[in-house]
Design an enzyme around this catalytic site. Sequence first.
Site, PDB file in Angstrom:
ATOM      1  CE  LYS A  88       6.320  17.154  -5.970  1.00 46.23           C
ATOM      2  NZ  LYS A  88       6.619  16.918  -4.552  1.00 46.23           N
TER       3      LYS A  88
ATOM      4  CE  LYS B 145      13.154  10.353  -7.645  1.00 40.58           C
ATOM      5  NZ  LYS B 145      12.356  11.208  -6.743  1.00 40.58           N
TER       6      LYS B 145
ATOM      7  CE  LYS C 206      14.557   8.657   0.156  1.00 40.98           C
ATOM      8  NZ  LYS C 206      14.823   9.316  -1.134  1.00 40.98           N
TER       9      LYS C 206
ATOM     10  CG  ASP D 281      19.829  18.382  -6.403  1.00 40.49           C
ATOM     11  OD1 ASP D 281      19.511  19.206  -7.279  1.00 40.49           O
ATOM     12  OD2 ASP D 281      20.649  18.637  -5.508  1.00 40.49           O
TER      13      ASP D 281
END
Length: 299
Positions: free
Chosen positions: A41, A46, A72, A159
Amino acid sequence: MSPLDKGIPTLRGQDGEGSVQVHQDSALKIEGAKVFSVYGKGGIGKSTTSSNLSAAFSMMGKRVLQIGCDPKHDSTFTLTGTLVPTVIDILKEVDFHPEELRPEDFVFEGFNGVKCVEAGGPPAGTGCGGYVVGQTVKLLKQHHLLDDTDVVIFDVLGDVVCGGFAAPLQHADRAVIVTANDFDSIYAMNRIIAAVQAKSANYKVRLAGCVANRSKDTDEVDRYCKTVGFNRIAHMPDLDAIRRSRLKKKTLFEMDADEDIVAVQKEYIRLAETLWNGTEPLAPAPMPDRDIFELLGFD
């Protein structure tokens, strides 16, 4: 039923039941390297996990390429010490004529020789992240940049329904899920498991296991894993030193060798060795939402 419903198609795509995603071009298949996709999530860590895992593989003498798949574009930040230009931005500069690009335009060397690429993403609401990932792999193939690579790590955005999320699963051998010892993270992990299972019907990708990150304990993660038939393959504790490493734009392998840092370095090396040596292709059974609440959501 509305009369308009008559036009709804039966969605039976090549990428699993109900899929409307574009099937991978066989010419873009990554060969020769072991490919891992890192999921979890948003905000779970990550990029920190991916970068330190890349560093760990490099410490083992492996030739590593990390591909950031988030708009990002901060996946490789601690490897390079800066926000490198993205593939989509570089392509935009040449009016999307990829033949005008050189490898040094979009591939940057990071810590211990790790090759770093940021796919980037289209402006919000204007395009699909899956296209960007596809173009990135296409460029890497065209320039033969995968020929001398042992390990490819895709650091994927959070996502679950996005094409940018799904596209790396078309290339990966194993998917690794970063989670934490809390309900929201495990709930997201459950959805990711379902997504990977859907892709595995038509691609080689299988689940490797999960990494408990930023967690003092692992009891909730372990309880979920035992219930669905999943494995926790690493545990990264909630250490301030890990947060400081990002502030210093460094991987954990560049930090002062304090006792806690050395312990986490060893855990990343152990994780890299586990993945390199091969993991069992797990096929856990994701839980219905209500069952997760019953398992973890109430006292």
